[in-house]
Design a protein around this motif. Sequence first.
Motif, PDB file in Angstrom:
ATOM      1  N   LEU B  67     -41.858 -62.579  24.595  1.00  0.00           N
ATOM      2  CA  LEU B  67     -40.752 -63.151  23.808  1.00  0.00           C
ATOM      3  C   LEU B  67     -39.982 -62.039  23.094  1.00  0.00           C
ATOM      4  CD1 LEU B  67     -42.452 -66.298  22.196  1.00  0.00           C
ATOM      5  CD2 LEU B  67     -40.709 -66.295  23.986  1.00  0.00           C
ATOM      6  N   ALA B  68     -40.726 -61.086  22.546  1.00  0.00           N
ATOM      7  CA  ALA B  68     -40.088 -60.018  21.758  1.00  0.00           C
ATOM      8  C   ALA B  68     -39.327 -59.039  22.640  1.00  0.00           C
ATOM      9  CB  ALA B  68     -41.157 -59.273  20.956  1.00  0.00           C
ATOM     10  N   PRO B  72     -36.672 -64.059  26.838  1.00  0.00           N
ATOM     11  CA  PRO B  72     -36.429 -65.017  27.926  1.00  0.00           C
ATOM     12  C   PRO B  72     -35.653 -66.236  27.439  1.00  0.00           C
ATOM     13  CG  PRO B  72     -38.660 -65.236  27.115  1.00  0.00           C
ATOM     14  CD  PRO B  72     -38.081 -64.045  26.422  1.00  0.00           C
ATOM     15  N   VAL B  73     -34.936 -66.869  28.348  1.00  0.00           N
ATOM     16  CA  VAL B  73     -34.207 -68.100  28.018  1.00  0.00           C
ATOM     17  C   VAL B  73     -34.532 -69.177  29.045  1.00  0.00           C
ATOM     18  CG1 VAL B  73     -32.294 -66.916  26.864  1.00  0.00           C
ATOM     19  CG2 VAL B  73     -32.187 -67.336  29.333  1.00  0.00           C
ATOM     20  N   ALA B  74     -33.974 -70.350  28.798  1.00  0.00           N
ATOM     21  CA  ALA B  74     -34.068 -71.476  29.731  1.00  0.00           C
ATOM     22  C   ALA B  74     -35.499 -71.730  30.183  1.00  0.00           C
ATOM     23  CB  ALA B  74     -33.124 -71.257  30.914  1.00  0.00           C
ATOM     24  N   LEU B  77     -38.343 -69.382  29.102  1.00  0.00           N
ATOM     25  CA  LEU B  77     -38.725 -69.552  27.698  1.00  0.00           C
ATOM     26  C   LEU B  77     -39.614 -70.783  27.530  1.00  0.00           C
ATOM     27  CD1 LEU B  77     -38.514 -68.984  24.664  1.00  0.00           C
ATOM     28  CD2 LEU B  77     -36.344 -70.227  24.660  1.00  0.00           C
ATOM     29  N   ARG B  78     -39.229 -71.884  28.164  1.00  0.00           N
ATOM     30  CA  ARG B  78     -40.036 -73.123  28.089  1.00  0.00           C
ATOM     31  C   ARG B  78     -41.432 -72.875  28.646  1.00  0.00           C
ATOM     32  NH1 ARG B  78     -37.864 -77.740  25.351  1.00  0.00           N
ATOM     33  NH2 ARG B  78     -35.782 -76.990  24.944  1.00  0.00           N
ATOM     34  N   VAL B  81     -43.432 -70.834  25.964  1.00  0.00           N
ATOM     35  CA  VAL B  81     -43.823 -71.677  24.829  1.00  0.00           C
ATOM     36  C   VAL B  81     -44.852 -72.712  25.289  1.00  0.00           C
ATOM     37  CG1 VAL B  81     -43.010 -73.347  23.116  1.00  0.00           C
ATOM     38  CG2 VAL B  81     -41.662 -71.298  23.583  1.00  0.00           C
ATOM     39  N   LEU B  84     -48.251 -71.177  25.422  1.00  0.00           N
ATOM     40  CA  LEU B  84     -48.875 -71.079  24.096  1.00  0.00           C
ATOM     41  C   LEU B  84     -49.538 -72.405  23.723  1.00  0.00           C
ATOM     42  CD1 LEU B  84     -46.078 -69.204  22.085  1.00  0.00           C
ATOM     43  CD2 LEU B  84     -48.389 -68.348  22.511  1.00  0.00           C
ATOM     44  N   TYR B 206     -43.857 -81.662  32.384  1.00  0.00           N
ATOM     45  CA  TYR B 206     -42.582 -81.389  31.721  1.00  0.00           C
ATOM     46  C   TYR B 206     -41.955 -80.092  32.244  1.00  0.00           C
ATOM     47  CZ  TYR B 206     -39.434 -79.889  28.022  1.00  0.00           C
ATOM     48  OH  TYR B 206     -38.354 -79.439  27.332  1.00  0.00           O
TER      49      TYR B 206
END
Lengths: 219, 219
Positions: B67-68, B72-74, B77-78, B81, B84, B206
């Motif tokens: 992340l740092a 990442p996006v879209a 990123l999902r 997360v 985690l 999801y």
Amino acid sequence: MRKVFQAELHQIGEQLIEISQLVANAMDKATIAFETADTELAQDVIAADARIDFLQNDLDERAIDILALQGPVASDLRMIVGALRMSASLERMGDLARHVAQLARLRYPDHVIPTAIRPTFEEMAQLDQQIAKKVNELLETRNLELSNEIYAHNARINELHAGVFKAIASPEWDVSAPITVDVTLASRYFERFADHGVSVARKVTYLVTGEWQPSAPLI
Amino acid sequence: MRKVFQAELHQIGEQLIEISQLVANAMDKATIAFETADTELAQDVIAADARIDFLQNDLDERAIDILALQGPVASDLRMIVGALRMSASLERMGDLARHVAQLARLRYPDHVIPTAIRPTFEEMAQLDQQIAKKVNELLETRNLELSNEIYAHNARINELHAGVFKAIASPEWDVSAPITVDVTLASRYFERFADHGVSVARKVTYLVTGEWQPSAPLI
């Protein structure tokens, strides 16, 4: 841009505080419902839990949006990931308060807990209420003294939880099996509630000091 | 850069699969220990849980680093997360397998569960073992048919869990209070294990479909 970002971060923090306030209210009411066999109050707690769940989802969506749009690094990133974790713990605390209320409603008009062991549960419930309030204050003030108080309350709850099982194993225990089940589950709910409080306290402490404390009580 | 990033994402996925494999092993062994009162096997499960905890922390640190450093996006990123969240659920499944093993060790050389209710627990344990295996396979293959099977197993476990409390409330229930406690806790551990399996399955679904399923069984 930076200003918007700081406002968004601040909003995440505010929402965590709001959720923790609702959790503290839930545990206050659940405890009264549990101790006085108040089925209406129990119903309030059960209904109010949906709001906690909604706010948690909302917070998580905002946090992910910030990650996507702002690409935060360093302490801001840790704060956001920490908020995702803390919101999950708080949501779970809300569930556990709801479970306590559900036990009260299930046994109404009877009391869940037999008279002899009621003082133990009163102390456990009080400590959980304090933990919830201190978690709320900790999120607001970041005063780490509160973390230590939360750990101490949790340690005491663990003792009381063990005491419940000792009482059940004693020859004087003469209550029915279904009530023994309720007592077991209630004790477990109060104990887990405290664990999640500890989990939030450790996370805040980590965010403030940058140091993870493996020696602190485990969640 | 993009290639490194994809390799890192892949590694996160691999580590989730590894953790879920360890969780499946833990539940397999915990079940045998529980059903055969095998204290050595119980000890294995308890010791092996530290490895799951370590891998979860390690995965979380990697995810935060990505992340740092990569912002990442879209869907990436999902996915991170989601990883985690899933690692937290898997870690908790490991804890619950450990709790089952701890009950077995605590009651050794006795069996935890009275004979009359053993078939119910055997079915619950089997379903949990299958859930753990299917979670592992789901993470590997992303075949969403497995999610539906996990939801169905969980629904059956909820029935069995309710059945345990019915059995305890029946006039035929004549076991001691401490054993009633163990039965209650064991049933709760098996039921929660399945809940976390559902939680992982919903998350994978999801990530694959982009659609959250509020109608799916709640965690």
